[in-house]
Design an enzyme around this catalytic site. Structure first.
Site, PDB file in Angstrom:
ATOM      1  N   LYS A  14       0.888  -1.203   0.336  1.00 27.22           N
ATOM      2  CA  LYS A  14       0.091   0.168  -0.303  1.00 27.22           C
ATOM      3  C   LYS A  14       0.526   1.352  -0.294  1.00 27.22           C
ATOM      4  CE  LYS A  14      -1.729   1.868   3.684  1.00 27.22           C
ATOM      5  NZ  LYS A  14      -1.874   2.958   4.292  1.00 27.22           N
ATOM      6  N   ASN A  15       1.926   1.295   0.658  1.00 30.36           N
ATOM      7  CA  ASN A  15       2.810   2.542   1.389  1.00 30.36           C
ATOM      8  C   ASN A  15       3.500   2.598   0.141  1.00 30.36           C
ATOM      9  OD1 ASN A  15       0.933   3.518   3.348  1.00 30.36           O
ATOM     10  ND2 ASN A  15       2.552   2.460   4.490  1.00 30.36           N
ATOM     11  N   ARG A  38       0.118  15.521  12.912  1.00 30.47           N
ATOM     12  CA  ARG A  38       0.796  14.829  11.917  1.00 30.47           C
ATOM     13  C   ARG A  38       0.628  16.027  10.731  1.00 30.47           C
ATOM     14  NH1 ARG A  38      -1.994   9.343   9.728  1.00 30.47           N
ATOM     15  NH2 ARG A  38      -0.053   9.235   8.448  1.00 30.47           N
ATOM     16  N   ARG A  95      -8.828  -0.172   3.911  1.00 29.81           N
ATOM     17  CA  ARG A  95      -8.761   0.917   2.965  1.00 29.81           C
ATOM     18  C   ARG A  95      -7.152   0.414   3.323  1.00 29.81           C
ATOM     19  NH1 ARG A  95      -8.510   6.118   3.133  1.00 29.81           N
ATOM     20  NH2 ARG A  95     -11.218   6.939   3.360  1.00 29.81           N
ATOM     21  N   CYS A 102      -5.270   8.458   9.821  1.00 30.28           N
ATOM     22  CA  CYS A 102      -5.043   9.012  10.625  1.00 30.28           C
ATOM     23  C   CYS A 102      -5.573   9.076  12.181  1.00 30.28           C
ATOM     24  CB  CYS A 102      -4.329   7.176  11.302  1.00 30.28           C
ATOM     25  SG  CYS A 102      -5.470   6.360   9.787  1.00 30.28           S
TER      26      CYS A 102
HETATM   27  N1  EPU Z   1       6.793  14.223  10.986  1.00 28.67           N
HETATM   28  C1  EPU Z   1       6.845  15.519  10.978  1.00 28.67           C
HETATM   29  N2  EPU Z   1       6.965  16.917   9.856  1.00 28.67           N
HETATM   30  C2  EPU Z   1       7.634  15.949   8.539  1.00 28.67           C
HETATM   31  C3  EPU Z   1       6.890  14.520   8.199  1.00 28.67           C
HETATM   32  C4  EPU Z   1       6.405  13.760   9.537  1.00 28.67           C
HETATM   33  O1  EPU Z   1       6.684  16.283  12.033  1.00 28.67           O
HETATM   34  O2  EPU Z   1       7.278  16.333   7.738  1.00 28.67           O
HETATM   35  C5  EPU Z   1       6.212  13.435  12.052  1.00 28.67           C
HETATM   36  C6  EPU Z   1       5.536  12.792  11.979  1.00 28.67           C
HETATM   37  O3  EPU Z   1       4.221  13.392  13.086  1.00 28.67           O
HETATM   38  C7  EPU Z   1       5.848  11.452  12.906  1.00 28.67           C
HETATM   39  C8  EPU Z   1       7.315  11.111  11.994  1.00 28.67           C
HETATM   40  O4  EPU Z   1       8.058  11.831  11.494  1.00 28.67           O
HETATM   41  O5  EPU Z   1       5.802  11.665  14.509  1.00 28.67           O
HETATM   42  C9  EPU Z   1       7.091   9.726  10.916  1.00 28.67           C
HETATM   43  O6  EPU Z   1       6.041  10.378   9.955  1.00 28.67           O
HETATM   44  P1  EPU Z   1       6.051   9.699   8.610  1.00 28.67           P
HETATM   45  O7  EPU Z   1       6.236  11.301   8.174  1.00 28.67           O
HETATM   46  O8  EPU Z   1       7.054   8.996   8.652  1.00 28.67           O
HETATM   47  O9  EPU Z   1       4.485   9.397   8.286  1.00 28.67           O
HETATM   48  P2  EPU Z   1       4.374   9.170   7.177  1.00 28.67           P
HETATM   49  O10 EPU Z   1       4.592   9.618   5.838  1.00 28.67           O
HETATM   50  O11 EPU Z   1       2.981  10.147   7.549  1.00 28.67           O
HETATM   51  C10 EPU Z   1       3.302   7.272   6.367  1.00 28.67           C
HETATM   52  C11 EPU Z   1       2.595   6.249   5.930  1.00 28.67           C
HETATM   53  C12 EPU Z   1       2.760   5.095   7.257  1.00 28.67           C
HETATM   54  C13 EPU Z   1       3.624   4.994   8.627  1.00 28.67           C
HETATM   55  C14 EPU Z   1       4.494   6.161   8.533  1.00 28.67           C
HETATM   56  C15 EPU Z   1       5.636   5.966   9.167  1.00 28.67           C
HETATM   57  C16 EPU Z   1       1.524   6.578   4.461  1.00 28.67           C
HETATM   58  C17 EPU Z   1      -0.188   7.080   3.796  1.00 28.67           C
HETATM   59  N3  EPU Z   1       1.619   6.011   5.484  1.00 28.67           N
HETATM   60  O12 EPU Z   1       2.907   8.226   7.266  1.00 28.67           O
HETATM   61  O13 EPU Z   1       1.345   4.541   7.432  1.00 28.67           O
HETATM   62  O14 EPU Z   1       3.232   4.831  10.075  1.00 28.67           O
HETATM   63  O15 EPU Z   1       4.899   6.296   7.517  1.00 28.67           O
HETATM   64  O16 EPU Z   1       5.943   4.277   8.545  1.00 28.67           O
HETATM   65  O17 EPU Z   1       2.817   5.950   3.459  1.00 28.67           O
HETATM   66  C18 EPU Z   1      -0.484   2.855   7.902  1.00 28.67           C
HETATM   67  O18 EPU Z   1       0.177   2.021   6.710  1.00 28.67           O
HETATM   68  O19 EPU Z   1      -1.166   2.508   8.428  1.00 28.67           O
HETATM   69  C19 EPU Z   1       0.227   3.640   7.952  1.00 28.67           C
HETATM   70  C20 EPU Z   1      -0.236   5.213   9.246  1.00 28.67           C
END
Ligand code: EPU
Length: 431
Positions: free
Chosen positions: A22-23, A122, A399, A117
Site C-alpha cells: 500500500k505505502n 502529523r 483502506r 489516522c
Molecule cells: N513528521 C514531522 N514532520 C513532517 C513529517 C513527519 O514532524 O513533515 C513526523 C510525524 O509526525 C511522525 C514522524 O515524523 O511523528 C514520522 O512520520 P512519517 O512522515 O514517516 O509518516 P507518514 O508519511 O505520515 C507513513 C505511512 C504510515 C506510517 C508512517 C511511518 C503512508 C500514507 N503512511 O506516514 O502508514 O505509519 O509512514 O512508517 O505512507 C499505515 O499504513 O497504517 C500508516 C499509518
C-alpha cells in the site's frame, strides 16, 4: 456501516498470498503524473485508498485502464493543470504526494491539506522544507497547500530532514525528479517503499541513487517516459498475517514476501517462542506452544515498524508475563488498547508506553477499529478469542488490506462481513 463478525478460537492453517505494498503504491500512483506516456503497473493492491487515488487521477484527466484485479495502465500525458479535487484529497493521507507530483509536472501545485489516522499531530513541515529548499514558494491558502516553482524552474539543492519521515522523503524525491541539477535528501527514511518508489521512477527514466540509505541523490532529468513496473509485496500485510498465526496459533505459509523486509518482525516473533522459517519468497509461521513475553520499541526502518505495533500487541496480550511496547514514531497510537481490554486484555498505557500483562484467554465482544492497523489487531484478537467478536468501523481496515475476509477464510477462520444501517457515520480518515 460495515462490520466483521468473528467466531474465534480455531487455529489458522494454510497459505496466504500477500498483495502489493500500500505505502509504495500510494506514492507511485501520484508519481505517474510526472510521466508522459503509459505506465503499466503490476501488483497494485485493490484497496479503498488506491481506488480513491485512482478517482483523483481520473478527475484530473488521467487515462486509466484496468487490465486485471491488480494491473493498471495509467497515462497522464493529457492530465489537466488543475486543483486536485479537494473533497477526495482530504479523505486520504497520501494525497500529499500530489504536491510533489504537481509541482514537478506543472511548476505549481494546489492540494488540500491531507487527512490521516489520528495518532496525534502529523505535520508536513519537512515536506514543505524540502520543496522550499529546491526553490518553491509554499503557502497555506484556505486549507490548501499552494506551492509555486520560480520562473527558472525548481533547482536541485541539499535538504537535511529534521525528522526521519517516509512521506517527506518520498515527496521530495517526486518533486526533485524533473528539477534542474541534483538534490540530496539527507537523513532520508529507508523503508522498503522508499526504494520501491525510487525503482519505479528510475524505470521511467529518472536518476535516483542511494534509496534505502540515509542519503538519496536525485539527478534531475528533462522528462520521464512510460514503462513497466511491479510493486513490492506489502511488508505490513505480511507482518499482520504472521502476527495472526502467532496470536491465534496454527501453521501459516505467508507467500509473496521479501523475507529481508520482515527481519525485525521475524526476530520479535522468534523471541516470543514462535517458529518462523524463511524461504526465498515466503515465510512459514508455526505456533503450537505458549507465547513468551517481549519488549518492543517502534522505530524507522530497519527498526520495528509502528504499523505493526497493534498486531504484535495482541500477541503480547496473550503471552506469559509482562511485555512493554514503546511507541517511537507517533505521539499517541494506543487508542486500540481500551478495545483490547474490553476483550479481557490487561494493558496500561501512559502516553507512548503500553505495559501489557499477558492473560490466558481473550473473550469475544463488540469492538471498534480505531484506525487501519488497530482494526487489523481487533480482527486478530477476535480470531484468538473465545466466543463471538464484532468489529465495527471496518472501512478503516479495507483502506489497506486487500480481501482480508477471503484470505482469512482460506486459513480456516470463521469471519464474515456484514453491512448494517449507518447510524453514526464516522468520517475520519486513514493512512
Ligand atoms: N513528521 C514531522 N514532520 C513532517 C513529517 C513527519 O514532524 O513533515 C513526523 C510525524 O509526525 C511522525 C514522524 O515524523 O511523528 C514520522 O512520520 P512519517 O512522515 O514517516 O509518516 P507518514 O508519511 O505520515 C507513513 C505511512 C504510515 C506510517 C508512517 C511511518 C503512508 C500514507 N503512511 O506516514 O502508514 O505509519 O509512514 O512508517 O505512507 C499505515 O499504513 O497504517 C500508516 C499509518
Amino acid at each position: 456501516m460495515l462490520k466483521y463478525v468473528i467466531h474465534g478460537g480455531e487455529p489458522l492453517n494454510g497459505k496466504v498470498l500477500i498483495s502489493g505494498a500500500k505505502n509504495a503504491a500510494v506514492g507511485i500512483l501520484p508519481a505517474t503524473l510526472l510521466v508522459k506516456g503509459t505506465c503499466r503497473i503490476e501488483n497494485v493492491p485493490d484497496i479503498s485508498d488506491i481506488r480513491l487515488l485512482l478517482q483523483i487521477l481520473d478527475e484530473m484527466g488521467a487515462d486509466i485502464r484496468r487490465l486485471g484485479a491488480n494491473t493498471l495502465e495509467i497515462d497522464c500525458t493529457h492530465v489537466r493543470d488543475s486543483v486536485a479535487p479537494v473533497e477526495l484529497v482530504r479523505r486520504i493521507r497520501a494525497s500529499y504526494y500530489l504536491i510533489g507530483a504537481q509541482l514537478g509536472r506543472f511548476g505549481h501545485a494546489t492540494v488540500a491539506l491531507p487527512g490521516g489516522c489520528n495518532f496525534g499531530p502529523r505535520p508536513i513541515d519537512q515536506h514543505i522544507k524540502g520543496f522550499e529548499a529546491i526553490g518553491a514558494n509554499v503557502e497555506l491558502v484556505s486549507g490548501c497547500i499552494v506551492a509555486k516553482a520560480p520562473e527558472t524552474g525548481l533547482q536541485g539543492a541539499r535538504v537535511n530532514l529534521d525528522v526521519v519521515s517516509v512521506g517527506a522523503t518520498m515527496n521530495i524525491m517526486i518533486g526533485a525528479v524533473l528539477a534542474n541539477g541534483t538534490t540530496w535528501i539527507e537523513n532520508a527514511a529507508k523503508e522498503p517503499h522508499i526504494v520501491d518508489l525510487a525503482n519505479f521512477l528510475n524505470a521511467m527514466g529518472a536518476k535516483v541513487y542511494g534509496a534505502g540509505t540515509d542519503v538519496i541523490r536525485v539527478r534531475g532529468v528533462k522528462s520521464l517516459h512510460g514503462g513497466f513496473y511491479s510493486i513490492i509485496p506489502d511488508q505490513i500485510e505480511a507482518g499482520t498475517y504472521m502476527a495472526a498465526a502467532a496470536a491465534v496459533g496454527g501453521d501459516v505459509l505467508v507467500q509473496n514476501v521479501i523475507p529481508k523486509h520482515m527481519e525485525c518482525i521475524t526476530a520479535k516473533l522468534r523471541e516470543m517462542g514462535v517458529e518462523v522459517t524463511e524461504y526465498e519468497d515466503a515465510i512459514r509461521v508455526v505456533r503450537t506452544g505458549p507465547l513468551r513475553r517481549a519488549n518492543v520499541k517502534t522505530m524507522p526502518y530497519p527498526g520495528f515498524p509502528t504499523d505493526m505495533q497493534s498486531q504484535v500487541a495482541v500477541c503480547m496480550a496473550l503471552a506469559e508475563g509482562i511485555s512493554i511496547i514503546t511507541e517511537g514514531i507517533y505521539d499517541t497510537r494506543f487508542r486500540y488498547c481500551a478495545e483490547l481490554n474490553r476483550m479481557g486484555a490487561s494493558i496500561q498505557v501512559d502516553t507512548k508506553v503500553a505495559v501489557i500483562d499477558g492473560v490466558k484467554q481473550l473473550h469475544g465482544c463488540a469492538v471498534k477499529a480505531c484506525d487501519l492497523r488497530a482494526g487489523a489487531a481487533m480482527v486478530i484478537a477476535g480470531l484468538a478469542a473465545d466466543g463471538t467478536t464484532t468489529v465495527e468501523d471496518v472501512h478503516f481496515i479495507e483502506r489497506g488490506y486487500e480481501c482480508m475476509i477471503e484470505k482469512l477464510r482460506a486459513l480456516g477462520a470463521d469471519i464474515s462481513r456484514l453491512e448494517v444501517p449507518d447510524q453514526h457515520p464516522d468520517v475520519s480518515e486513514a493512512g
